[in-house]
Design a protein around this motif. Structure first.
Motif, PDB file in Angstrom:
ATOM      1  N   TYR A 206       5.218  -6.477  -8.702  1.00 52.58           N
ATOM      2  CA  TYR A 206       4.606  -5.565  -7.622  1.00 52.58           C
ATOM      3  C   TYR A 206       4.115  -6.361  -6.519  1.00 52.58           C
ATOM      4  CZ  TYR A 206       5.185  -2.230 -11.355  1.00 52.58           C
ATOM      5  OH  TYR A 206       5.855  -1.363 -12.319  1.00 52.58           O
ATOM      6  N   LEU A 207       4.298  -7.716  -6.425  1.00 52.05           N
ATOM      7  CA  LEU A 207       3.670  -8.687  -5.394  1.00 52.05           C
ATOM      8  C   LEU A 207       4.782  -8.289  -4.105  1.00 52.05           C
ATOM      9  CD1 LEU A 207       2.380 -11.623  -6.984  1.00 52.05           C
ATOM     10  CD2 LEU A 207       1.054  -9.939  -6.296  1.00 52.05           C
TER      11      LEU A 207
ATOM     12  N   SER B   6      -5.484 -15.919  -9.824  1.00 53.89           N
ATOM     13  CA  SER B   6      -4.775 -14.835 -10.066  1.00 53.89           C
ATOM     14  C   SER B   6      -5.642 -13.498 -10.045  1.00 53.89           C
ATOM     15  CB  SER B   6      -4.055 -15.082 -11.322  1.00 53.89           C
ATOM     16  OG  SER B   6      -3.190 -16.111 -11.436  1.00 53.89           O
ATOM     17  N   HIS B   7      -6.860 -13.873 -10.418  1.00 56.62           N
ATOM     18  CA  HIS B   7      -7.711 -12.831 -10.360  1.00 56.62           C
ATOM     19  C   HIS B   7      -8.356 -12.217  -8.764  1.00 56.62           C
ATOM     20  CE1 HIS B   7      -9.021 -12.573 -14.467  1.00 56.62           C
ATOM     21  NE2 HIS B   7      -9.394 -13.744 -14.445  1.00 56.62           N
TER      22      HIS B   7
ATOM     23  N   PRO C 240      -7.400  -6.561  -2.345  1.00 55.58           N
ATOM     24  CA  PRO C 240      -6.606  -7.021  -1.172  1.00 55.58           C
ATOM     25  C   PRO C 240      -6.438  -8.453  -0.920  1.00 55.58           C
ATOM     26  CG  PRO C 240      -8.126  -5.145  -0.636  1.00 55.58           C
ATOM     27  CD  PRO C 240      -8.751  -5.826  -2.054  1.00 55.58           C
ATOM     28  N   HIS C 241      -5.434  -9.000  -0.385  1.00 58.50           N
ATOM     29  CA  HIS C 241      -5.183 -10.245  -0.356  1.00 58.50           C
ATOM     30  C   HIS C 241      -3.891 -10.458   0.662  1.00 58.50           C
ATOM     31  CE1 HIS C 241      -2.465  -9.245  -3.658  1.00 58.50           C
ATOM     32  NE2 HIS C 241      -1.597  -9.910  -2.966  1.00 58.50           N
TER      33      HIS C 241
ATOM     34  N   GLU D 181       0.219 -14.977   2.600  1.00 57.42           N
ATOM     35  CA  GLU D 181       0.160 -16.399   2.365  1.00 57.42           C
ATOM     36  C   GLU D 181      -0.700 -16.615   1.224  1.00 57.42           C
ATOM     37  OE1 GLU D 181      -1.062 -14.658   5.204  1.00 57.42           O
ATOM     38  OE2 GLU D 181       0.651 -15.348   6.491  1.00 57.42           O
ATOM     39  N   GLN D 182      -1.692 -15.822   0.521  1.00 62.03           N
ATOM     40  CA  GLN D 182      -2.336 -16.014  -0.672  1.00 62.03           C
ATOM     41  C   GLN D 182      -1.117 -15.819  -1.642  1.00 62.03           C
ATOM     42  OE1 GLN D 182      -5.579 -13.350  -0.095  1.00 62.03           O
ATOM     43  NE2 GLN D 182      -6.929 -15.224  -0.487  1.00 62.03           N
ATOM     44  N   GLU D 183      -0.298 -14.856  -1.591  1.00 67.76           N
ATOM     45  CA  GLU D 183       0.787 -14.534  -2.507  1.00 67.76           C
ATOM     46  C   GLU D 183       1.726 -15.864  -2.629  1.00 67.76           C
ATOM     47  OE1 GLU D 183       2.824 -11.096  -2.261  1.00 67.76           O
ATOM     48  OE2 GLU D 183       1.347  -9.794  -2.634  1.00 67.76           O
ATOM     49  N   ILE D 184       1.918 -16.161  -1.594  1.00 65.38           N
ATOM     50  CA  ILE D 184       2.791 -17.762  -1.742  1.00 65.38           C
ATOM     51  C   ILE D 184       2.175 -18.727  -2.145  1.00 65.38           C
ATOM     52  CG2 ILE D 184       4.060 -19.446  -0.045  1.00 65.38           C
ATOM     53  CD1 ILE D 184       4.539 -16.945   1.638  1.00 65.38           C
TER      54      ILE D 184
END
Length: 387
Positions: free
Chosen positions: A157-158, A82-83, A89-90, A93-96
């Motif tokens: 906000y993601l 989560s950090h 920036p990410h 795919e990282q959000e999923i």
């Protein structure tokens, strides 16, 4: 109408806001419609570890299907990930992957939604935040109703939620405040939707008892940092130090944190509905310190019992509910908290007036008769738009 609810947890001993909301709706709708619930075997929202047996159970007239969680959440690795997500920036795919790690990820549940797609007229997904909605809703998007129970918090906000909120056929909001916030965040003005909320049983005045002596401040709900409980504890002790008195504070609910023992602070743990009604009748006022709410059931319960509220005014929903109801006061820091307490504790007539105003607000907008009418109208409209 054949209705399926999809929710992270479900059971008589599950008392989270969205979960309680889901159970109340499901049980009341089941008296007129065929209602089922698709959920996980989890009870603990921290680990999502399986607790209930998988399979089918009948709870208060509602058929509940439970499915195993693929794996419990490892909070150390989830917090570290989560950090990364919230710290810079990410990728998409990282959000999923963050969503998968947040859980509860239940392959059997998702398979059941897909397999039972034709068995129901509507799939109602409760709360936007978790895997059950993010991965489940696309499998029934043509019949999907989303009840976001959203508030202003980092995850909303993601980017992945921009995609999610474009999918359902109908949205049910808890409050005008939530609706306004979501329309500012997402391009959903063209999506049909309405405000429904959850209902409250309004007790008769004859069933109410006198306030306790010494005066009691009451918090009911999960005792957790995210609910502002540590701040309330600290504010209360500061107030006691500045205003020596026999004033008491009671926390009623399962505790996920440990607060230091204090002779004027009661840690009651989980309480029954009957005990909760007694506490509401006996308290001088109800305090809600949560910084995140989409609809405060506790405020509605307090007002139904003709009790005034003192709420965290940094929370838009709590502040707006308080203004709409004229049922209490709100604070944004310790100085305001102390000033509000001074005023409320010194004036019994003011407490009674605020409590009566709150009760009238609940009777007008949140009695079960009114809420069930709104809910029925919303679901009939949702069926029409899915055809």
């Amino acid at each position: 109408m054949r209705i399926a609810f999809v929710v992270v947890r479900y059971g008589l001993d599950v008392h989270g806001g969205a979960e309680y909301h889901c159970r109340e709706w499901a049980e009341r709708l089941a008296t007129r419609h065929h209602v089922e619930v698709l959920t996980t075997c989890a009870r603990d929202f921290v680990t999502w570890a399986d607790y209930y047996a998988p399979g089918v159970e009948l709870i208060n007239g509602v058929r509940v299907q439970r499915f195993r969680v693929d794996a419990p959440r490892d909070n150390d690795t989830f917090n570290a990930f989560s950090h990364i997500i919230f710290g810079g920036p990410h990728s998409d795919e990282q959000e999923i992957e963050w969503m998968r790690r947040q859980g509860p990820y239940a392959t059997g549940l998702f398979s059941a939604i897909a397999a039972q797609h034709d068995d129901f007229d509507l799939f109602i997904f409760m709360t936007y935040l978790y895997c059950t909605t993010y991965f489940g809703l696309p499998l029934a998007r043509d019949k999907a109703v989303l009840v976001p129970t959203a508030h202003d918090e980092l995850p909303i906000y993601l980017r992945l939620f921009q995609r999610l909120f474009a999918l359902p056929r109908y949205l049910i909001y808890n409050t005008p405040t939530e609706r306004t916030m979501l329309h500012e965040l997402f391009d959903i003005a063209s999506l049909p939707g309405s405000e429904v909320g959850v209902g409250i049983d309004v007790p008769s005045f004859r069933s109410m008892v006198a306030e306790a002596s010494p005066p009691l401040l009451l918090y009911i709900g999960r005792v957790d940092t995210s609910k502002g409980c540590e701040q309330l504890y600290d504010y209360f002790l500061r107030y006691k130090q500045a205003h020596p008195s026999p004033l008491q504070l009671a926390f009623a609910g399962r505790a996920n944190i440990t607060l230091p023992p204090h002779p004027d602070v009661q840690m009651l743990g989980f309480v029954s509905e009957e005990r909760k009604r007694e506490l509401l009748a006996q308290c001088a006022l109800v305090v809600l310190p949560s910084p995140f709410e989409s609809l405060s059931i506790l405020c509605l319960e307090a007002w139904a019992a003709a009790k005034p509220t003192l709420v965290n005014g940094t929370t838009p929903v709590l502040r707006d509910q308080t203004v709409r109801s004229n049922g209490g006061l709100f604070y944004q820091d310790y100085a305001e908290f102390a000033a509000c307490l001074d005023l409320l504790l010194a004036d019994h007539q003011l407490r009674q007036q605020l409590g009566r105003q709150g009760r009238r607000f609940v009777e007008q907008w949140y009695s079960w008769l009114v809420v069930e009418e709104r809910l029925e109208a919303a679901l009939h409209t949702a069926v029409e738009v899915t055809r």
